[in-house]
Enzyme design. Structure first.
Site, short mmCIF file in Angstrom:
data_model
loop_
_atom_site.label_atom_id
_atom_site.label_comp_id
_atom_site.label_asym_id
_atom_site.label_seq_id
_atom_site.Cartn_x
_atom_site.Cartn_y
_atom_site.Cartn_z
CD GLU A 1 -23.88 20.15 -59.85
OE1 GLU A 1 -24.81 20.90 -59.52
OE2 GLU A 1 -23.75 19.69 -60.99
CB SER B 1 -38.39 15.29 -59.96
OG SER B 1 -37.80 14.87 -58.75
CG ASP C 1 -32.26 22.39 -58.20
OD1 ASP C 1 -31.15 22.52 -58.74
OD2 ASP C 1 -32.46 21.62 -57.24
CG ASP D 1 -26.88 26.49 -55.56
OD1 ASP D 1 -26.14 25.86 -54.76
OD2 ASP D 1 -28.08 26.19 -55.76
#
Ligand code: GLA
Length: 429
Positions: free
Chosen positions: A56, A155, A210, A59
Site C-alpha cells: 500500500e 469504484s 487501481d 505504487d
C-alpha cells in the site's frame, strides 16, 4: 428504551454487499440506457473494482503491489454516435444527463473541466485522444455499478476502465484484445490512458495500481505487479480451497483521494527520495543507512523518515508475502507469517504513513481479536475499507463482532464482502 439500545449494541445486523451476477448488471445498464436514451446500446462493457492484498502506497514509489479484481463491477451500456457529442447518465443521477462535446473536454482547471463522476468517463475519451488514439466518435453511455462507491475499492477506476474497453472496441483501436486473449501491451496503454484521466481530468494524483488491477487482473489469481516497470505475474489465489476467506469491511466512513491528503503523502515520498539521493524510494538498498540519513530533527525530517520507513518496509513485506504465496499452500507457519505481514502493513500505515482512520483501526483490531490471521486497511486510506484473512468458518462471527463494535459506537454500520479474485475489464455478452 435502554433495553432497545442494548439490543442494538449487541445484536446489530451484518450487511452483506454481494456482487450482482454479470447478466443482471448488464441488463440493468441496458435498461437504464433504453429508458433514458430511447434506443438500444451497441453493447455493454464492464470493469471490476479491486482489493489490494498488500503493497500500500508503494505504487507511486515504484514498489510491488498485490491486488485482486473484485466480482463487483461497473457496467456501461454504450452506443456510438455519428457526431462528437457525449451524453452520460448514471443510475444514481438518472434525471440529469451530462451533455458535452468531445472537443470541449479539458483537464481540471481548464475551461473544459468536467465535474463529478462524469470526469472519470469523459476523461478517458480526452486522454485517448491526447495519446493519439483519435479522433473518437461521440457516444451515449449509461452507467450501472455495484462497486461500493467511495469504499476504497476503486469504484472510480472501474468507471474509467469500463469506458476504456468500450471506446477501444467502438473506435476499433485493438488495444484490449478479447476476454479470452487479452492484449497485455495494449491493456497497459489503456492503463496509462485511464491514469491520465484520473490524474488530469478528475484531479486525483493517484498511482497506477487501481487501473492496472481493473484492466490486467485475472480470475482466480492475484496480480503481483511491479510498479517500477508495470510488469506482472499471476499467482493462483483461491483462498476457499484452503478453507480461508478474505473478508472486506467497507467502513462507509468518508474517503476521497482528491482532497489533498493523498497528494501530500505522495509529495512526502518524493521529498524523502530526494533527501536520500535516489530517483524513487524503491531504489533504496540499505534500510538502516536510509533511516540514519533521515535522522535529523530539523523541519520535516522526522515526518519524511516515518514516510520512508513505511514505504521501504512495505516494499519488503510485499515481496515476502508474494514469496509466501508462490512458495506453496497457505497454511500453518506460512499462513501465520502471511497474516503477520498484513498486520505489520496496517500498523505501518497507521503509525508511520498516517493514512488510517479510527473506523479502519477498530475493524482491524476487532478482526484480530476474533482470530483473523491478519488484518489491514486496503487502498488509499482515510476511511474506505479494511481486509481480514480469516478461516471460512469464522467469517460470520468476525463480521458480526465488527458490526457490533460499530453499533456500540453508534457509527454507520459497515458493509461486508467476501472477496474472490474476479475477471478484468471486458465486453459483456
Ligand atoms: C489509491 C490509489 C492507488 C494507490 C493506493 C494506495 O487506491 O489510487 O494508486 O496509491 O491508493 O496503495
Amino acid at each position: 428504551m435502554e433495553v432497545a439500545r442494548e439490543r442494538l449494541m449487541t445484536l446489530s445486523e451484518v450487511i452483506w454487499n454481494p456482487a450482482v451476477d454479470p447478466t443482471e448488471g448488464s441488463a440493468n445498464a441496458r435498461a437504464l440506457f433504453a429508458d433514458v436514451f430511447g434506443n438500444e446500446p451497441d453493447g455493454v462493457w464492464s470493469a471490476p473494482g479491486r482489493v489490494n492484498v498488500i503493497g500500500e502506497h508503494v505504487d507511486y514509489n515504484g514498489g510491488p503491489c498485490l491486488p485482486i479484481a473484485l466480482p463487483h463491477r461497473a457496467y456501461l451500456a454504450v452506443k456510438r454516435r455519428a457526431d462528437r457529442t457525449v451524453r452520460l447518465v448514471s443510475a444514481q443521477t438518472r434525471d440529469a444527463v451530462d451533455v458535452m462535446d468531445l472537443d470541449a473536454i479539458g483537464p481540471q482547471g481548464s475551461a473544459g473541466e468536467v465535474k463529478g463522476w462524469a470526469a472519470y468517463l469523459a476523461g478517458v475519451a480526452w486522454a485517448l485522444e491526447q495519446e493519439g488514439y483519435g479522433p473518437l466518435p461521440g457516444f451515449d453511455a449509461a452507467l450501472w455499478s455495484c462497486v461500493p462507491q467511495g469504499g476504497g475499492l476503486s469504484s472510480s477506476a472501474a468507471l474509467e476502465c469500463a469506458m476504456a474497453v468500450a471506446l477501444d472496441e467502438l473506435a476499433d483501436l485493438g488495444l484490449a484484445g478479447t476476454n479470452h486473449a487479452p492484449n497485455d501491451r495494449g491493456r497497459q496503454i489503456l492503463v496509462n490512458v485511464c491514469r491520465r484521466a484520473e490524474n488530469e481530468v478528475a484531479g486525483a494524483n493517484t498511482g497506477g495500481l487501481d487501473q492496472t488491477a481493473s484492466l490486467r487482473c485475472r480470475a482466480g489469481h492475484a496480480l503481483a505487479l511491479d510498479c517500477r516497470d508495470m510488469s506482472t505475474e499471476y499467482i493462483p489465489f483461491d483462498l476457499a480451497a484452503h478453507d480461508l476467506a478474505l473478508l472486506v469491511i467497507d467502513t462507509r466512513a468518508s474517503h476521497s483521494l482528491a482532497d489533498g491528503q493523498y497528494g501530500q503523502r505522495r509529495a512526502d515520498s518524493e521529498a524523502a527520495a530526494v533527501a536520500l539521493g535516489v530517483p524513487l524510494l524503491v531504489d533504496v538498498t540499505d534500510f538502516d543507512e536510509a533511516m540514519a540519513t533521515l535522522a535529523g530533527t530539523q523541519e520535516d525530517q522526522p515526518r519524511l523518515r516515518m514516510r520512508a520507513r513505511h514505504v521501504i518496509s512495505e516494499i519488503a513485506r510485499t515481496r515476502a508475502f508474494i514469496d509466501l504465496l508462490k512458495g506453496g499452500e497457505l497454511s500453518g507457519a506460512r499462513l501465520r507469517a502471511a497474516g503477520a505481514l498484513m498486520n505489520d502493513s496496517h500498523d505501518s500505515l497507521r503509525d508511520d504513513y498516517e493514512v488510517s482512520s479510527i473506523e479502519l483501526d477498530v475493524a482491524v483490531d476487532v478482526a484480530r481479536a476474533c482470530g483473523a490471521y491478519g488484518a489491514r486497511m486496503t487502498g488509499g486510506g482515510f476511511g474506505g475499507s479494511a481486509i481480514a484473512l480469516v478461516d471460512v468458518s469464522a467469517v460470520d462471527d468476525i463480521a458480526q463482532a465488527i458490526t457490533s463494535a460499530y453499533a456500540a459506537r453508534r457509527w454507520t454500520l459497515p458493509h461486508m464482502v467476501v472477496a474472490t479474485a474476479g475477471a478484468p475489464a471486458g465486453r459483456n455478452p
